[in-house]
Design a protein around this motif. Structure first.
Motif, PDB file in Angstrom:
ATOM      1  N   LYS A  15       1.218   5.628  -1.843  1.00 23.23           N
ATOM      2  CA  LYS A  15      -0.082   5.737  -1.164  1.00 23.23           C
ATOM      3  C   LYS A  15      -0.840   6.962  -1.648  1.00 23.23           C
ATOM      4  O   LYS A  15      -2.045   6.893  -1.927  1.00 23.23           O
ATOM      5  N   SER A  16      -0.140   8.088  -1.776  1.00 19.79           N
ATOM      6  CA  SER A  16      -0.775   9.321  -2.229  1.00 19.79           C
ATOM      7  C   SER A  16      -1.244   9.204  -3.677  1.00 19.79           C
ATOM      8  O   SER A  16      -2.361   9.613  -4.020  1.00 19.79           O
ATOM      9  N   LEU A  17      -0.398   8.658  -4.536  1.00 16.74           N
ATOM     10  CA  LEU A  17      -0.776   8.463  -5.939  1.00 16.74           C
ATOM     11  C   LEU A  17      -1.967   7.524  -6.063  1.00 16.74           C
ATOM     12  O   LEU A  17      -2.881   7.756  -6.859  1.00 16.74           O
ATOM     13  N   LYS A  18      -1.965   6.461  -5.274  1.00 16.87           N
ATOM     14  CA  LYS A  18      -3.044   5.469  -5.335  1.00 16.87           C
ATOM     15  C   LYS A  18      -4.362   6.083  -4.882  1.00 16.87           C
ATOM     16  O   LYS A  18      -5.408   5.844  -5.506  1.00 16.87           O
ATOM     17  N   GLN A  19      -4.321   6.869  -3.804  1.00 18.77           N
ATOM     18  CA  GLN A  19      -5.546   7.520  -3.334  1.00 18.77           C
ATOM     19  C   GLN A  19      -6.081   8.495  -4.374  1.00 18.77           C
ATOM     20  O   GLN A  19      -7.296   8.587  -4.581  1.00 18.77           O
TER      21      GLN A  19
END
Length: 204
Positions: A172-176
């Motif tokens: 989720k963090s990488l995608k954001q």
């Protein structure tokens, strides 16, 4: 990538194209590029990235900086699940080695711990920002301290994750972060279109 993005990614945010306006004098375009002795290296790196993008093989590159060896290996394994989107190009066990990797690879994303020998994560972030290297930081810390999170926000860190991380929270963090990078790229592409199509802008 846009031309502006390529130059900034490879040589720092002080390079590239920007618009300067002055009341009564109009708008001009300022283009700052590296010294000529670096030109061949710049072109080579740009062509290599462009070839990956054109072939549909380009994914965002990441560097991991953490003094816990097994945690670094766990992150590398986790990110391996997203190999179509993200690639770990290097990992380091302290801040000094991490800086060397960042300067070598110019990754879009850096996953970094705070408490490390020689240099803290904040020291590394400050150094990279002073060097004006275009990248995005995600802090992964074992300390749930308000002052850490507060300082991370002040320094413009993309995200703050607590150990232990899950595959889901990491993705989720990488995608954001990736989506933020995409927005930055789109903004720079729009700037280049504006410059190319607006006859009122004089390039000097």
């Amino acid at each position: 990538f846009s031309i502006n993005r390529r130059v900034r990614l490879l040589y720092g945010i002080e390079y590239g194209i920007r618009l300067e306006s002055e009341l009564g004098k109009g708008t001009c375009v300022v283009l700052r590029i590296p010294k000529l002795e670096h030109l061949e290296e710049t072109v080579s790196m740009i062509l290599e990235r462009d070839e990956k993008v054109a072939g549909g093989n380009y994914d965002e590159e990441a560097v991991i900086i953490d003094d816990e060896y097994f945690f670094r290996q766990a992150l590398i394994k986790y990110i391996g699940n997203f190999k179509d989107e993200f690639t770990v190009v290097g990992d380091a066990g302290n801040g000094k080695l991490g800086i060397a990797l960042i300067e070598q690879y110019r990754p879009e994303i850096i996953l970094i711990d705070i408490s490390m020998p020689q240099m803290t994560g904040f020291d590394v972030i400050s150094h990279i920002q002073e060097r004006k290297i275009l990248t995005h930081f995600i802090i992964i810390s074992g300390y749930d301290k308000f002052e850490y999170a507060q300082k991370a926000i002040q320094m413009g860190v993309q995200d703050f994750l607590l150990k232990p991380v899950t595959v889901e929270s990491l993705y989720k963090s990488l995608k954001q972060t990736s989506e933020r990078i995409d927005r930055e790229v789109k903004k720079e592409q729009n700037l280049e279109v504006l410059i190319g199509s607006n006859e009122a802008i004089k390039i000097i």
